[in-house]
Write a protein that holds these residues in place. Structure first.
Motif, PDB file in Angstrom:
ATOM      1  N   UNK A   1       5.519  -1.166   0.468  1.00 34.91           N
ATOM      2  CA  UNK A   1       4.326  -0.783   1.846  1.00 34.91           C
ATOM      3  C   UNK A   1       5.072   0.243   2.445  1.00 34.91           C
ATOM      4  N   UNK A   2       6.833   0.851   2.494  1.00 31.53           N
ATOM      5  CA  UNK A   2       7.551   1.506   3.501  1.00 31.53           C
ATOM      6  C   UNK A   2       6.898   2.888   2.276  1.00 31.53           C
TER       7      UNK A   2
ATOM      8  N   UNK B   1       4.955   3.664   1.474  1.00 26.67           N
ATOM      9  CA  UNK B   1       3.951   4.290   1.403  1.00 26.67           C
ATOM     10  C   UNK B   1       3.376   5.311   2.703  1.00 26.67           C
ATOM     11  N   UNK B   2       4.190   4.466   3.650  1.00 22.16           N
ATOM     12  CA  UNK B   2       4.760   4.876   5.505  1.00 22.16           C
ATOM     13  C   UNK B   2       4.005   3.902   5.696  1.00 22.16           C
ATOM     14  N   UNK B   3       3.761   2.867   5.256  1.00 23.95           N
ATOM     15  CA  UNK B   3       3.115   1.175   6.299  1.00 23.95           C
ATOM     16  C   UNK B   3       3.911   0.977   7.075  1.00 23.95           C
ATOM     17  N   UNK B   4       3.884   0.356   7.759  1.00 26.90           N
ATOM     18  CA  UNK B   4       4.848  -0.496   9.036  1.00 26.90           C
ATOM     19  C   UNK B   4       4.236  -2.013   8.453  1.00 26.90           C
TER      20      UNK B   4
ATOM     21  N   UNK C   1       3.172  -1.100  -4.693  1.00 25.23           N
ATOM     22  CA  UNK C   1       2.562   0.034  -4.171  1.00 25.23           C
ATOM     23  C   UNK C   1       1.491   0.647  -4.928  1.00 25.23           C
ATOM     24  N   UNK C   2       1.060   0.496  -5.955  1.00 20.40           N
ATOM     25  CA  UNK C   2      -0.469   1.438  -6.727  1.00 20.40           C
ATOM     26  C   UNK C   2      -1.282   0.661  -6.199  1.00 20.40           C
TER      27      UNK C   2
END
Length: 312
Positions: A58-59, A61-64, A301-302
């Motif tokens: 998640x991180x 991909x820029x997610x919090x 991630x995918x």
């Protein structure tokens, strides 16, 4: 991809695997997709690899990321029409809707009871969040399935195979505790979707659901099943027919270097050394369990990437 709660959510397995392998080379390339978005991870059961790998994915991909360990201090009610005058203090109807206000994606992990086969098959926890949440849901292992692990497994196999259609064997192994069928179920399902020659081996009494096994050959003689195998996936599961029971702890089913031969050894981890598999296998070059564990990040991630691309 609108959600990822079962392997059937994958439209094209080969394409998704190739995408995951490409992401592995440039893991931060899609950070813009998760900007100003949040993944909430709910753990009804403890986790090491699933928790850390999904958070890392998640991180990347820029997610919090927000994590909630669901324990006795927050007892959810899942049944409809219940008079909540006992120990449950919140219904999943409200909880899922509220969490959806805080999350762009919700990931859920919940194990089976291994007592009530029918209730476990209903996937009450996972399906309740699918029903009542207003955002996409990801299955981080449920009562009967572990699709993130299965995706990591097929990514690993694709990276390391040396022939177009390898022989893959999933072998039961002894274990002192009664374990779910989830990992075995999903591994078999994903291998049935892939271009492999799959065989299942286990002692009599450890037959899995007919709906899972389908027409995959089952051989009760482990050494016969292992002949000329390219990959051997070792996993314990409790009885499905005599639900949740340990029928055998036959130590002769432990995986050894002699039985493995030149095949690659796979396991989802954690693994009990010298019970499920001997040290000589785990510490050998044929063991690819750490490679598998690393691919847990890129499987998650995918999946998250494809979900984020479909969020309006």
């Amino acid at each position: 991809m609108k959600k990822y709660t079962e392997l059937k959510d994958i439209k094209d397995l080969a394409q998704l695997v190739d995408e995951a392998i490409a992401i592995k080379q440039t893991p931060y390339y899609f950070q813009h997709l998760g900007k100003n978005k949040t993944l909430v991870m709910l753990f009804f059961n403890a986790s090491l690899r699933t928790r850390l790998s999904t958070e890392k994915a998640a991180k990347n991909l820029g997610l919090e990321v927000q994590i909630l360990n669901v324990n006795d201090s927050w007892k959810l009610e899942f049944d409809d029409g219940t008079v909540m005058n006992a120990d449950t203090s919140e219904h999943v109807k409200e909880a899922a809707q509220v969490i959806s206000q805080y999350a762009d994606v919700i990931a859920v992990r919940a194990f089976p009871s291994l007592v009530d086969k029918e209730k476990d098959a209903q996937e009450v926890v996972l399906n309740s969040f699918i029903k009542y949440a207003s955002v996409p849901v990801v299955n981080m292992e449920s009562a009967t399935a572990h699709p993130l692990q299965a995706l990591a497994d097929v990514i690993t196999l694709e990276e390391l195979k040396t022939k177009k259609k390898p022989k893959v064997v999933i072998s039961w192994a002894p274990h002192p505790k009664a374990l779910p069928q989830a990992v075995a179920n999903s591994f078999i399902e994903v291998m049935q979707m892939a271009n492999v020659d799959l065989t299942i081996t286990h002692p009599q009494g450890y037959e899995l659901s007919d709906a899972v096994v389908k027409d995959t050959p089952v051989i009760y003689d482990q050494e016969k099943a292992l002949k000329e195998a390219d990959f051997v996936y070792v996993k314990n599961w409790s009885s499905y027919t005599d639900y949740g029971k340990i029928l055998s702890q036959d130590a002769s089913w432990m995986m050894t270097q002699e039985k493995l031969g030149n095949a690659k050894f796979m396991h989802c981890l954690p693994v009990r050394r010298n019970v499920v598999v001997e040290d000589a296998v785990l510490d050998s070059e044929n063991s690819i369990v750490i490679h598998q564990a690393n691919n847990r990040t890129y499987a998650a991630q995918v999946v998250l990437k494809n979900i984020l691309e479909n969020i309006e």
